[in-house]
Structure formats: structure tokens, C-alpha cells
Design an enzyme around this catalytic site. Structure first.
Site, PDB file in Angstrom:
ATOM      1  CB  CYS A 163      -2.410   7.288   5.810  1.00  0.00           C
ATOM      2  SG  CYS A 163      -1.603   7.501   4.047  1.00  0.00           S
ATOM      3  CB  CYS A 190      -1.027   0.246   1.204  1.00  0.00           C
ATOM      4  SG  CYS A 190      -2.163   1.440   1.275  1.00  0.00           S
ATOM      5  CB  CYS A 191       3.957   1.957   2.134  1.00  0.00           C
ATOM      6  SG  CYS A 191       3.295   2.497   3.589  1.00  0.00           S
ATOM      7  CB  CYS A 229      -1.344   4.018   8.921  1.00  0.00           C
ATOM      8  SG  CYS A 229      -1.844   3.080   7.453  1.00  0.00           S
ATOM      9  CB  CYS A 244       6.226   4.859   4.137  1.00  0.00           C
ATOM     10  SG  CYS A 244       7.371   6.199   3.545  1.00  0.00           S
TER      11      CYS A 244
END
Length: 283
Positions: A241, A158-159, A244, A269
Site C-alpha cells: 500500500c 487495517c491489514c 505503508c 501483514c
């Protein structure tokens, strides 16, 4: 409670350290992390001490030297507290450095409000870089909207789509990029060096705030009356985010609220190294 909502739940219910008299950044500095040590000086009007002015001058000199040495230099603006210091210094003294920030699509509303305040104050735009829409659609189709909670690999994927790939696009063609990391933030970042070759990205990385303390950062912000993210008033020292990021508890590491369900050594990340083998050694 579903883990996807823990961060939001805590952020709504944690009270600020101190009530703000008005909802403007200029009148909200007493709520900043560590501000309980500086309430009197805020009321009397903060000024830059000689030591801090020297630190700021050193940052200006390092950034100007980077432009001279590497030509095109860009600042990857995280919109955290450190970013407010670097934004002020760059836009006020080294405007040759470009600034961008990554809009992952999952940012806090307070972060977008900060962007607007910065652009109004300095009358300049921060370039926003977004994830590739096709890659993002494939990611969500594969792992679900909050799939990053389920494994480290899923979170890193995702990162990569939301941050790393946009970052690589944004720095293309530059000779160096600037980061606001500080040694005090984590054990990994404590081993950073002011300038190093960033092999994965193919350019130099400049870190002018490495030796700044949290107190240095907030004293500069208050003295210059710089806007900052209001989540800092709610014990969010590091803001990313929304799903997170959570507030931290007293005594916790400053990055304990980032990817809080993971082990400390994995909480990066991909833009910063998760492991360093020796002081000053790049990996």
C-alpha cells in the site's frame, strides 16, 4: 512532516538509478534494482542462462506437481518483481493455476498501471479481490483514515480488513496457494520451506521461489521482457500500500521499506508468519 506523507514524499523525490530511454517496460530494465551489474548484457540482449533455465523448469515442475497433488491451486499475486516471474510461468506453462490480486484501495498508481500492462501482454485477467465495504467503513470510522500509523494493533487491524479477510475469501475452496517469498528477503522468510501446511488458512502453501536470488529474478524479467512496477526503479524492492511503503537506502534489508516505522520482526501483514521457531517448522 506528518508520517502519513513520508512515503509519498520520498517516492516523488528519489531519482531512478538510471534514466530510461523510453517509458516502456521493454526499454526500462537497466533501471531495475541491481541492474548496474547487468547493463552490458541488457544492451547485448539478455538470455536465460542454463542455471536460470533449470531454476525456471524446477518452478514449473513444482507448480505442476502442486496441481496434481492438491487439485485446485491459486496464486496470490503481490504484483512485485517475484510475482512477474510467477505470473509468466503460470500463464505460459501452468494455466490451470488461478491468479488473483488484492486491491486494498490504497495501492500506488504504478501498481494499477502494471496490472493493465500484464493483462495486455498475456491477454488474460487477474481477478481482483476487494475489502468488504462494511468492514472497511467501520475500520476507518474507528481508527481514522491513517490510524495504522499509531500502533501495531491498529496496523494489523487495517491489514486484516484490507488484505487478510479478502485473501481468505479468495482462497476458499482451494487445496493450495502459491506465494513468491524468497529466503533472501528477510530473516523470517529465510526459514521458509517449499511446501507446508498453512494451518490458519486450512490449505497447503507452495513457495517455489525460495532459493531464487534477486539477481535471478531480474535476469528472468529482462530476458523475458516482462513488465514490472516502475517503483522498482526508485529503490522500492517490496511494494504494498502507498502509505505503508517507502524506498530503501543502500544496505537496508529488502523489506525495510514495508511498514518502515515498525520493528523488523513485525513487518508482515498476516499472510506470512511473523515468527518461526525452527527451520522447516510451521507456526
Amino acid at each position: 512532516m506528518c508520517p502519513g506523507y513520508v512515503g509519498k514524499y520520498r517516492s516523488r523525490h528519489l531519482s531512478p538509478l538510471y534514466n530510461r530511454i523510453e517509458q516502456t517496460h521493454e526499454d526500462s530494465f537497466v533501471g531495475a534494482p541491481g541492474a548496474h551489474r547487468y547493463i552490458h548484457s541488457h544492451i547485448m540482449g539478455d538470455v536465460l542462462t542454463l542455471e536460470l533455465e533449470q531454476k525456471a523448469a524446477a518452478v514449473r515442475d513444482q507448480l505442476a506437481a502442486a496441481v496434481q497433488e492438491y487439485g485446485r491451486v491459486v496464486y496470490s499475486n503481490s504484483l512485485g518483481a517475484e510475482a512477474m516471474v510467477l505470473t509468466d510461468i503460470i500463464w505460459s506453462h501452468v494455466p490451470e493455476i488461478d491468479i488473483f490480486s488484492i486491491d486494498t484501495g490504497r495501492l500506488h498508481e504504478e501498481t494499477y498501471e502494471l496490472l493493465e500492462k500484464l493483462e495486455r501482454r498475456y491477454k488474460k485477467r487477474i481477478k481482483l479481490v476487494y475489502p468488504d465495504s462494511e468492514s472497511l467503513a467501520k475500520l476507518v470510522e474507528k481508527q481514522g483514515v491513517n490510524g495504522f500509523f499509531h500502533s501495531l494493533d491498529a496496523r494489523l487491524a487495517c491489514c486484516h480488513v484490507r488484505k487478510v479477510e479478502p485473501f481468505k475469501r479468495a482462497i476458499a475452496g482451494y487445496g493450495a496457494w502459491v506465494t513468491g517469498v524468497r529466503r533472501q528477503q528477510s530473516a523470517t522468510r529465510a526459514l521458509g520451506v517449499p511446501v507446508e501446511w498453512d494451518a490458519p488458512n486450512g490449505l497447503y502453501k507452495v513457495s517455489p521461489l525460495l532459493d531464487w536470488t534477486e539477481d535471478n529474478i531480474w535476469q528472468y524479467i529482462r530476458a523475458r521482457k516482462i513488465p514490472y512496477n516502475l517503483l522498482h526503479d526508485r529503490m522500492f524492492p517490496s511494494i504494498g500500500c502507498a502509505p505503508c511503503t517507502r524506498a530503501i537506502q543502500p544496505g537496508e534489508d529488502q523489506r525495510a521499506g514495508r511498514w518502515w516505522w515498525e520493528q523488523p520482526e513485525s513487518r508482515e501483514c498476516g499472510l506470512q508468519p511473523r515468527v518461526r521457531h525452527a527451520v522447516g517448522q510451521s507456526v
